[in-house]
Design a protein around this motif. Structure first.
Motif, PDB file in Angstrom:
ATOM      1  N   GLU A  83      49.032  37.086  22.393  1.00  0.00           N
ATOM      2  CA  GLU A  83      48.982  37.235  23.834  1.00  0.00           C
ATOM      3  C   GLU A  83      48.703  35.515  24.417  1.00  0.00           C
ATOM      4  OE1 GLU A  83      48.982  39.253  27.566  1.00  0.00           O
ATOM      5  OE2 GLU A  83      49.123  39.718  25.590  1.00  0.00           O
ATOM      6  N   ASN A  84      47.860  34.725  23.944  1.00  0.00           N
ATOM      7  CA  ASN A  84      47.543  33.204  24.321  1.00  0.00           C
ATOM      8  C   ASN A  84      49.055  32.584  24.322  1.00  0.00           C
ATOM      9  OD1 ASN A  84      44.878  34.035  24.851  1.00  0.00           O
ATOM     10  ND2 ASN A  84      44.133  33.158  22.802  1.00  0.00           N
ATOM     11  N   ILE A  85      49.567  33.010  23.233  1.00  0.00           N
ATOM     12  CA  ILE A  85      50.887  31.989  22.957  1.00  0.00           C
ATOM     13  C   ILE A  85      51.945  32.568  24.196  1.00  0.00           C
ATOM     14  CG2 ILE A  85      52.977  32.023  21.503  1.00  0.00           C
ATOM     15  CD1 ILE A  85      51.011  31.796  19.307  1.00  0.00           C
ATOM     16  N   LYS A  86      52.027  33.730  24.373  1.00  0.00           N
ATOM     17  CA  LYS A  86      52.908  34.217  25.552  1.00  0.00           C
ATOM     18  C   LYS A  86      52.471  33.744  26.617  1.00  0.00           C
ATOM     19  CE  LYS A  86      52.395  38.342  27.142  1.00  0.00           C
ATOM     20  NZ  LYS A  86      52.395  39.936  27.337  1.00  0.00           N
ATOM     21  N   ASN A  87      51.027  33.608  27.099  1.00  0.00           N
ATOM     22  CA  ASN A  87      50.739  33.127  28.295  1.00  0.00           C
ATOM     23  C   ASN A  87      50.791  31.691  28.454  1.00  0.00           C
ATOM     24  OD1 ASN A  87      49.610  35.543  28.966  1.00  0.00           O
ATOM     25  ND2 ASN A  87      47.507  35.393  28.700  1.00  0.00           N
ATOM     26  N   ARG A  88      50.657  30.801  27.335  1.00  0.00           N
ATOM     27  CA  ARG A  88      51.061  29.417  27.388  1.00  0.00           C
ATOM     28  C   ARG A  88      52.648  29.067  27.851  1.00  0.00           C
ATOM     29  NH1 ARG A  88      48.118  24.885  26.608  1.00  0.00           N
ATOM     30  NH2 ARG A  88      49.410  22.983  25.884  1.00  0.00           N
ATOM     31  N   LEU A  89      53.592  30.053  26.967  1.00  0.00           N
ATOM     32  CA  LEU A  89      54.997  29.955  27.232  1.00  0.00           C
ATOM     33  C   LEU A  89      55.380  30.383  28.533  1.00  0.00           C
ATOM     34  CD1 LEU A  89      56.253  31.364  23.905  1.00  0.00           C
ATOM     35  CD2 LEU A  89      56.694  28.914  24.778  1.00  0.00           C
ATOM     36  N   ASN A  90      54.537  31.225  29.097  1.00  0.00           N
ATOM     37  CA  ASN A  90      54.807  31.656  30.746  1.00  0.00           C
ATOM     38  C   ASN A  90      54.555  30.621  31.585  1.00  0.00           C
ATOM     39  OD1 ASN A  90      55.809  33.969  30.006  1.00  0.00           O
ATOM     40  ND2 ASN A  90      54.110  35.199  30.301  1.00  0.00           N
ATOM     41  N   VAL A  91      53.412  29.789  31.406  1.00  0.00           N
ATOM     42  CA  VAL A  91      53.144  28.862  32.150  1.00  0.00           C
ATOM     43  C   VAL A  91      54.087  27.517  31.834  1.00  0.00           C
ATOM     44  CG1 VAL A  91      51.254  27.146  32.890  1.00  0.00           C
ATOM     45  CG2 VAL A  91      50.878  29.399  32.393  1.00  0.00           C
ATOM     46  N   LEU A  92      54.409  27.060  30.734  1.00  0.00           N
ATOM     47  CA  LEU A  92      55.308  26.238  30.387  1.00  0.00           C
ATOM     48  C   LEU A  92      56.489  26.425  30.983  1.00  0.00           C
ATOM     49  CD1 LEU A  92      54.284  25.679  26.679  1.00  0.00           C
ATOM     50  CD2 LEU A  92      54.269  23.640  28.292  1.00  0.00           C
ATOM     51  N   SER A  93      57.129  27.546  31.063  1.00  0.00           N
ATOM     52  CA  SER A  93      58.189  27.967  31.661  1.00  0.00           C
ATOM     53  C   SER A  93      58.481  27.496  33.206  1.00  0.00           C
ATOM     54  CB  SER A  93      58.850  29.414  31.613  1.00  0.00           C
ATOM     55  OG  SER A  93      58.173  30.082  32.636  1.00  0.00           O
ATOM     56  N   SER A  94      57.137  27.541  33.984  1.00  0.00           N
ATOM     57  CA  SER A  94      56.936  27.170  35.221  1.00  0.00           C
ATOM     58  C   SER A  94      57.226  25.225  35.341  1.00  0.00           C
ATOM     59  CB  SER A  94      55.523  27.548  35.918  1.00  0.00           C
ATOM     60  OG  SER A  94      55.513  28.804  35.929  1.00  0.00           O
ATOM     61  N   PHE A  95      56.745  24.776  34.289  1.00  0.00           N
ATOM     62  CA  PHE A  95      56.883  23.414  34.210  1.00  0.00           C
ATOM     63  C   PHE A  95      58.536  22.990  33.869  1.00  0.00           C
ATOM     64  CE2 PHE A  95      52.449  23.383  33.749  1.00  0.00           C
ATOM     65  CZ  PHE A  95      52.044  22.309  34.475  1.00  0.00           C
ATOM     66  N   LYS A  96      58.975  23.850  33.035  1.00  0.00           N
ATOM     67  CA  LYS A  96      60.407  23.491  32.687  1.00  0.00           C
ATOM     68  C   LYS A  96      61.185  23.917  34.065  1.00  0.00           C
ATOM     69  CE  LYS A  96      63.967  25.049  29.467  1.00  0.00           C
ATOM     70  NZ  LYS A  96      64.199  25.759  28.287  1.00  0.00           N
ATOM     71  N   ALA A  97      61.067  25.070  34.695  1.00  0.00           N
ATOM     72  CA  ALA A  97      61.980  25.508  35.701  1.00  0.00           C
ATOM     73  C   ALA A  97      61.661  24.111  36.901  1.00  0.00           C
ATOM     74  CB  ALA A  97      61.345  26.675  36.485  1.00  0.00           C
ATOM     75  N   ALA A  98      60.387  23.693  37.206  1.00  0.00           N
ATOM     76  CA  ALA A  98      60.143  22.655  38.080  1.00  0.00           C
ATOM     77  C   ALA A  98      61.037  21.237  37.731  1.00  0.00           C
ATOM     78  CB  ALA A  98      58.555  22.226  38.224  1.00  0.00           C
ATOM     79  N   ALA A  99      60.801  20.915  36.300  1.00  0.00           N
ATOM     80  CA  ALA A  99      61.678  19.791  36.109  1.00  0.00           C
ATOM     81  C   ALA A  99      63.067  19.870  36.272  1.00  0.00           C
ATOM     82  CB  ALA A  99      61.347  19.427  34.388  1.00  0.00           C
ATOM     83  N   LYS A 100      63.579  20.966  35.936  1.00  0.00           N
ATOM     84  CA  LYS A 100      65.086  21.339  36.190  1.00  0.00           C
ATOM     85  C   LYS A 100      65.318  21.096  37.625  1.00  0.00           C
ATOM     86  CE  LYS A 100      66.865  24.160  33.656  1.00  0.00           C
ATOM     87  NZ  LYS A 100      67.397  25.194  32.414  1.00  0.00           N
ATOM     88  N   ASP A 101      64.424  21.776  38.704  1.00  0.00           N
ATOM     89  CA  ASP A 101      64.728  21.520  39.958  1.00  0.00           C
ATOM     90  C   ASP A 101      64.686  19.987  40.445  1.00  0.00           C
ATOM     91  OD1 ASP A 101      65.145  24.172  40.396  1.00  0.00           O
ATOM     92  OD2 ASP A 101      63.239  24.812  41.284  1.00  0.00           O
ATOM     93  N   GLU A 102      63.698  19.341  39.636  1.00  0.00           N
ATOM     94  CA  GLU A 102      63.659  17.983  40.271  1.00  0.00           C
ATOM     95  C   GLU A 102      64.816  17.136  39.742  1.00  0.00           C
ATOM     96  OE1 GLU A 102      62.328  13.673  38.988  1.00  0.00           O
ATOM     97  OE2 GLU A 102      62.263  15.216  37.586  1.00  0.00           O
ATOM     98  N   LEU A 103      65.660  17.528  38.785  1.00  0.00           N
ATOM     99  CA  LEU A 103      66.721  16.775  38.181  1.00  0.00           C
ATOM    100  C   LEU A 103      67.767  17.201  39.405  1.00  0.00           C
ATOM    101  CD1 LEU A 103      66.640  17.321  34.525  1.00  0.00           C
ATOM    102  CD2 LEU A 103      66.447  15.181  35.809  1.00  0.00           C
TER     103      LEU A 103
END
Length: 251
Positions: A231-251
């Protein structure tokens, strides 16, 4: 004669059942069925369309994952969830759509994300799991999708953080820490802590940390872990996906 009457009623019952069974089997809340006549009329009307190409009447665990996904995404006004049922027999319904999008029904289900302004759809290559599919849509669509453990206010800060120059990162981290103080829900506090820890790691190691961390955490997910750890891994991946999406938008 009485026996013939019963047989006639039974035959009528099965005739009606066969007529309505595809309808009953094909209804998925939040999803729109498309075919060769409706595909190009409907898809271009939406900024983002997630299409599932599958056999004509799918069932089982993978279909259950799709049902959860379709219902979760049904509130997204800029996103359409759709499905195309392909038959290899009889009239071979929608086979040409399968050919057009490079889908072999033997390998179904296959997911494609179609976005306005993009020449080619984005194929989903992962396992057919609700959480993974949800992250795939969030990572690639640019839409805000509330994954478990993500917070809208912190996702906005993440967008700001990933677009900022190095000398501004500390200032945004401080802002995130201030945003944590009024939180009362324990899970929200834990989620905020994940955001802040990732921000500090990005500040220390650079923005490439996000992708390397996603790879590392996914490897942990594939190992033997407890239910709580998963469950902790899933939560961390979900938050990391926010950073990944933000980095993609920034590009």
């Amino acid at each position: 004669m009485a026996g013939d009457g019963r047989l006639s009623i039974l035959a009528l019952f099965f005739t009606v059942f066969l007529q309505i069974h595809p309808i009953l089997g094909g209804q998925v809340k939040g999803s729109v069925p498309l075919d060769v006549t409706t595909f190009d009329k409907i898809v271009p009307k939406f900024p983002v369309v997630l299409v599932k190409f599958d056999e004509q009447y799918p069932y089982g665990e993978k279909q259950d994952e799709f049902k959860k996904l379709a219902e979760q995404l049904s509130t997204q006004k800029d996103l359409l969830v759709a499905e195309v049922g392909i038959s290899k027999f009889g009239e071979k319904e929608n086979e040409e759509l399968g050919t057009r999008f490079g889908v072999d029904v033997e390998e179904a289900p296959k997911y494609k994300l179609i976005m306005q302004g993009k020449d080619e759809p984005i194929p989903y290559e992962g396992e057919v799991k609700y959480d993974d599919l949800l992250r795939f849509v969030k990572d690639n669509s640019g839409l805000w999708i509330g994954l478990p453990a993500t917070l809208e206010a912190f996702d906005k800060l993440t967008m700001e953080f990933m677009a900022a120059s190095d000398d501004k990162l500390a200032e945004i981290i401080t802002k995130a820490e201030e945003e944590t103080k009024p939180l009362e829900d324990e899970q929200d506090k834990k989620s905020a802590d994940i955001y802040i820890k990732i921000m500090k790691k990005v500040q220390e190691k650079g923005k490439d940390f996000v992708n390397t961390e996603i790879t590392r955490v996914k490897k942990l997910q594939d190992g033997k872990v407890s239910k709580t750890q998963r469950e902790n891994i899933k939560n961390r991946l979900n938050v990391l996906s926010s950073f990944k999406a933000a980095a993609k938008d920034e590009l």
